[in-house]
Design a protein around this motif. Structure first.
Motif, PDB file in Angstrom:
ATOM      1  N   GLY A   1       0.799  -1.217   0.000  1.00 22.16           N
ATOM      2  CA  GLY A   1       0.000   0.000   0.000  1.00 22.16           C
ATOM      3  C   GLY A   1       0.834   1.270   0.000  1.00 22.16           C
ATOM      4  N   ILE A   2       0.179   2.372  -0.330  1.00 22.88           N
ATOM      5  CA  ILE A   2       0.761   3.715  -0.199  1.00 22.88           C
ATOM      6  C   ILE A   2      -0.350   4.633   0.311  1.00 22.88           C
ATOM      7  N   PRO A   3      -0.010   5.791   0.876  1.00 24.68           N
ATOM      8  CA  PRO A   3      -1.053   6.717   1.343  1.00 24.68           C
ATOM      9  C   PRO A   3      -1.967   7.167   0.204  1.00 24.68           C
TER      10      PRO A   3
ATOM     11  N   TYR B   1       0.261   4.606  -9.135  1.00 27.15           N
ATOM     12  CA  TYR B   1       0.427   3.259  -8.596  1.00 27.15           C
ATOM     13  C   TYR B   1      -0.877   2.474  -8.528  1.00 27.15           C
ATOM     14  N   ALA B   2      -1.917   3.047  -7.947  1.00 28.65           N
ATOM     15  CA  ALA B   2      -3.168   2.310  -7.780  1.00 28.65           C
ATOM     16  C   ALA B   2      -3.758   1.916  -9.125  1.00 28.65           C
ATOM     17  N   ALA B   3      -3.727   2.831 -10.083  1.00 29.99           N
ATOM     18  CA  ALA B   3      -4.255   2.528 -11.413  1.00 29.99           C
ATOM     19  C   ALA B   3      -3.467   1.406 -12.067  1.00 29.99           C
TER      20      ALA B   3
ATOM     21  N   GLN C   1      -1.461  -4.054   1.411  1.00 29.99           N
ATOM     22  CA  GLN C   1      -0.875  -4.457   2.686  1.00 29.99           C
ATOM     23  C   GLN C   1       0.172  -3.450   3.170  1.00 29.99           C
ATOM     24  N   SER C   2       0.770  -3.771   4.308  1.00 29.28           N
ATOM     25  CA  SER C   2       1.963  -3.075   4.839  1.00 29.28           C
ATOM     26  C   SER C   2       1.721  -1.618   5.182  1.00 29.28           C
TER      27      SER C   2
ATOM     28  N   GLU D   1      -2.328   7.611   8.902  1.00 32.22           N
ATOM     29  CA  GLU D   1      -3.146   8.179   7.837  1.00 32.22           C
ATOM     30  C   GLU D   1      -3.803   7.084   6.999  1.00 32.22           C
ATOM     31  N   ARG D   2      -4.778   7.496   6.198  1.00 32.85           N
ATOM     32  CA  ARG D   2      -5.524   6.565   5.370  1.00 32.85           C
ATOM     33  C   ARG D   2      -4.680   6.134   4.176  1.00 32.85           C
ATOM     34  N   TRP D   3      -4.537   4.815   3.988  1.00 38.39           N
ATOM     35  CA  TRP D   3      -3.801   4.259   2.854  1.00 38.39           C
ATOM     36  C   TRP D   3      -4.792   3.638   1.874  1.00 38.39           C
ATOM     37  N   LEU D   4      -4.273   3.189   0.737  1.00 41.48           N
ATOM     38  CA  LEU D   4      -5.128   2.549  -0.252  1.00 41.48           C
ATOM     39  C   LEU D   4      -5.886   1.380   0.372  1.00 41.48           C
ATOM     40  N   GLN D   5      -7.122   1.241  -0.016  1.00 34.38           N
ATOM     41  CA  GLN D   5      -7.975   0.181   0.511  1.00 34.38           C
ATOM     42  C   GLN D   5      -8.588  -0.619  -0.640  1.00 34.38           C
ATOM     43  N   PRO D   6      -9.059  -1.826  -0.344  1.00 37.87           N
ATOM     44  CA  PRO D   6      -9.212  -2.464   0.971  1.00 37.87           C
ATOM     45  C   PRO D   6      -7.889  -2.982   1.524  1.00 37.87           C
TER      46      PRO D   6
END
Length: 325
Positions: free
Chosen positions: A199-201, A211-213, A238-239, A244-249
């Protein structure tokens, strides 16, 4: 003294994140200090962050992380991330005899800048830097681009090209899909398939980090290569570090929810990691496996990273060979 001339003209540096030298609190503290003072990793102002890091985080985290490394340490080979990265470099060298291949780490040893300097000292003036991150992020690949930029200034006679990403490279996608398919052929298919990425913030994604895309695009490509609907794959992150809120789920939360919902056999793959490491072997295959069973699951089946598998070597060799300035 004359500069040694290499019989080859191209160089390849495969670079991973990094690892402590030993599973001890002191070695972990040294490694984490270098890692967590990179402004690409932590964007807190230095005057605020450094005292917090030196006097609170490192004293608390280093012994804990050292114990985790000790659980997965591979004897004289060192940490799994180092051992598998070195094996991968040797396999790539055998597959690419016309290219000089060196392994490197962004943090710790062998240092990325030193690897580039070594190739230059051998007379090589055409260097490809291949970060072992299939997906691009400002927290990972961009930091290696920073090193490459510094080295270009130091070595103006040398071309240094950085591979930005390879998350939808067809050969890499096929290698991931085949590793899953091979596992299923030998062990049967679990109730659900999860792909867990680091994960990343969320704020970084809102600021334009791709990254998420790219995790989504890669997952779509893997589903297609497996010839299964995308809906049959769970994508999680993960990780998480900090508040702060990171990528979910989140991976751990999803693992526990699946077990409570009646999933008994869960297959888990970590396509964002080129080789097995602390995050896959300890966090996923141990911590998450324990959580799954504690929540009512029966079989948590971790499918290893590609490591130095021939399919991985072939995919990376093709990616490196086809890079352009």
């Amino acid at each position: 003294m004359s500069t040694p001339i290499s019989p080859v003209t191209r160089g390849l540096v495969i670079a991973n994140l990094g690892t402590p030298r030993a599973p001890t609190a002191e070695a972990v503290r040294t490694y984490l200090r270098e890692f967590l003072t990179d402004k690409r990793v932590v964007q807190i102002p230095h005057l605020v962050w450094k005292p917090l890091l030196d006097w609170v985080i490192l004293p608390r985290r280093s012994p804990v992380v050292a114990e985790k490394y000790a659980e997965i340490w591979m004897g004289e080979e060192g940490s799994p991330l180092l051992a598998y990265t070195l094996r991968l470099a040797r396999a790539l060298q055998a597959a690419m005899p016309a290219t000089r291949v060196l392994p490197a780490m962004r943090y710790g040893q062998p240092a990325l800048g030193d690897a580039i300097m070594q190739l230059h000292a051998e007379g090589i003036r055409d260097i490809t830097l291949l970060p072992l991150y299939p997906q691009y992020s400002t927290t990972t690949t961009a930091s290696m681009e920073d090193v490459a930029a510094v080295m270009r200034k130091r070595l103006p006679d040398t071309r240094i090209h950085v591979v930005r990403d390879y998350h939808v490279d067809p050969h890499w996608v096929d290698a991931i899909a085949n590793s899953i398919r091979t596992y299923w052929d030998a062990n049967g298919r679990g109730d659900r398939l999860m792909l867990s990425f680091h994960g990343i913030p969320e704020r970084l994604v809102r600021a334009g980090d791709p990254y998420a895309a790219q995790c989504e695009a890669g997952t779509d490509a893997i589903a297609k290569a497996l010839d299964i609907p995308r809906s049959e794959i769970l994508l999680t992150y993960q990780s998480r570090f900090g508040r702060e809120r990171w990528l979910q789920p989140y991976t751990l939360q999803t693992v526990e929810e699946l077990a409570r919902d009646g999933v008994r056999r869960l297959d888990v793959v970590c396509p964002g990691f080129a080789v097995d490491c602390l995050e896959t072997l300890e966090e996923i295959a141990m911590q998450n496996a324990d959580a799954f069973r504690a929540a009512g699951g029966e079989a948590f089946r971790y499918i290893p990273c590609l490591n130095d598998a021939p399919s991985h070597v072939a995919a990376l060799a093709g990616i490196a060979a086809n890079t352009d300035a």
